[in-house]
Motif scaffolding. Structure first.
Motif, short mmCIF file in Angstrom:
data_model
loop_
_atom_site.label_atom_id
_atom_site.label_comp_id
_atom_site.label_asym_id
_atom_site.label_seq_id
_atom_site.Cartn_x
_atom_site.Cartn_y
_atom_site.Cartn_z
N LEU A 1 0.83 -1.21 0.00
CA LEU A 1 0.00 0.00 0.00
C LEU A 1 0.87 1.26 0.00
O LEU A 1 0.61 2.21 -0.75
N ALA A 2 1.86 1.27 0.85
CA ALA A 2 2.74 2.44 0.95
C ALA A 2 3.48 2.67 -0.36
O ALA A 2 3.62 3.82 -0.81
N ILE A 3 3.94 1.59 -0.98
CA ILE A 3 4.63 1.71 -2.28
C ILE A 3 3.68 2.25 -3.35
O ILE A 3 4.04 3.12 -4.13
N LYS A 4 2.45 1.74 -3.35
CA LYS A 4 1.45 2.20 -4.31
C LYS A 4 1.16 3.69 -4.13
O LYS A 4 1.11 4.46 -5.11
N LEU A 5 0.99 4.11 -2.88
CA LEU A 5 0.70 5.51 -2.60
C LEU A 5 1.87 6.42 -2.99
O LEU A 5 1.67 7.54 -3.45
N ALA A 6 3.09 5.93 -2.81
CA ALA A 6 4.26 6.71 -3.23
C ALA A 6 4.23 6.93 -4.74
O ALA A 6 4.52 8.04 -5.22
N GLY A 7 3.88 5.90 -5.49
CA GLY A 7 3.80 6.03 -6.95
C GLY A 7 2.72 6.99 -7.38
O GLY A 7 2.90 7.78 -8.32
N ILE A 8 1.57 6.93 -6.69
CA ILE A 8 0.46 7.83 -7.01
C ILE A 8 0.84 9.28 -6.72
O ILE A 8 0.63 10.18 -7.54
#
Length: 350
Positions: A42-49
């Motif tokens: 989740l944290a990785i996804k949010l960083a990309g967003i």
């Protein structure tokens, strides 16, 4: 149509460099690599967003779209269509489940009338009414293509307005008696899946009611012949105004690089519609939960999403999204607050 085209043009992919940097940062924290499982993803996804290793999801806003469905004339719900209007009043009086759960989740709730079949003049209610409910899709198209586009653009406007007010995450909710019927018809068309596979009991039908609902949907698809390669055609012919509005919210959020936390079956079908309109939207979605509606598992799979929780929910309103929001917030706080091995002077793996 210009707003829709411009919004689609603005939607871009995620920042893979920020994702990689986030992964490296998470791996430096005082824990075994991968030990926080889906929180790390989740944290990785949010960083990309967010294009940042310090993403924010607060303030968070739950957007509840409300509309009526002409297909309720066919007895596809155990509840009368008047409940849509009554529940909007309940939302505005803060007496519904979503109001209570959003308070716990520290999120604001915005309620949008995009197609309730009566005029509503309630303080705080956002009026984006396209028309007074859909037509009965069993005898013809639920909406004109023009109405579907207006509803999509209304959803884009709602997202833009929430973001302008400071929202860093948008969660989706809905209210519309008959909307599991419309969502099942849309999923069957978009996913080229049998109606029997995706239809559930919705709001309290018994087995006989479910069988009748399946026949209504089959008739609607046969009468309207929605084109599976044209998501707006599917939306117009067998969809709903709140589904279109929520698809617009997804498009508007993705264009602004804002993550979207889905709720149940109806919101997931709205997200699938947005993804079929603009495929890069898929990067901005998170599945809050797995509901009891059989079609929800199908659509989550089509979207490539792994639900965060499974509490056997079947309410809608954004309830599952509100319940899951603290998990998303936890993923962000881990990377903001947790010490690295170096900072804590803790020995790592040798």
């Amino acid at each position: 149509m210009n707003k829709l085209k411009e919004t689609i043009r603005l939607i871009d992919g995620v920042d893979t460099k920020a994702e990689k940097q986030m992964e490296q940062h998470i791996n430096s924290l005082t824990k075994p690599i991968g030990s926080l499982g889906s929180l790390e993803q989740l944290a990785i996804k949010l960083a990309g967003i967010k294009r940042s290793t310090q993403p924010e999801v607060d303030p968070a806003t739950v957007i509840v779209m409300a509309a009526d469905h002409g297909v309720t004339k066919e007895g596809v719900s155990a509840f009368p269509s008047e409940v849509t209007k009554q529940m909007v009043h309940n939302f505005m009086n803060e007496g519904a489940a979503i109001n209570v759960l959003a308070q716990v989740a520290k999120a604001t709730v915005e309620v949008v009338d995009i197609g309730v079949k009566e005029n509503l003049d309630l303080p705080g209610l956002i009026n984006k009414k396209v028309c007074f409910g859909t037509n009965n899709m069993m005898v013809g198209p639920a909406l004109t293509k023009e109405e579907a586009i207006v509803a999509l653009e209304s959803g884009i406007e709602v997202a833009q307005e929430a973001i302008q007010k400071g929202a860093k995450l948008l969660a989706l909710g809905e209210m519309g008696i008959g909307n599991t019927t419309a969502s099942s018809a849309m999923l069957s068309a978009l996913g080229q899946t049998s109606v029997e596979t995706v239809v559930g009991v919705g709001t309290g039908l018994n087995n006989e009611g479910k069988k009748s609902k399946i026949q209504v949907i089959k008739r609607a698809i046969n009468v309207n012949q929605p084109n599976p390669n044209d998501p707006i055609d599917v939306l117009a012919k067998v969809g709903g105004l709140e589904i279109a509005g929520l698809a617009g919210v997804v498009l508007g959020a993705a264009a602004a690089r804002i993550p979207v936390l889905l709720d149940g079956f109806i919101t997931a079908v709205a997200a699938l519609t947005a993804v079929r309109i603009a495929p890069l939207c898929e990067h901005y979605l998170m599945a809050s939960h797995q509901s009891m509606e059989p079609g929800h598992a199908v659509v989550n799979q089509l979207l490539g999403l792994q639900p965060l929780i499974d509490l056997h929910l079947r309410l809608g309103e954004g309830s599952g999204a509100a319940l899951s929001l603290p998990i998303v917030r936890s993923a962000v706080h881990i990377v903001h607050k947790m010490a690295t091995f170096e900072e804590a002077k803790v020995s790592g793996i040798s």
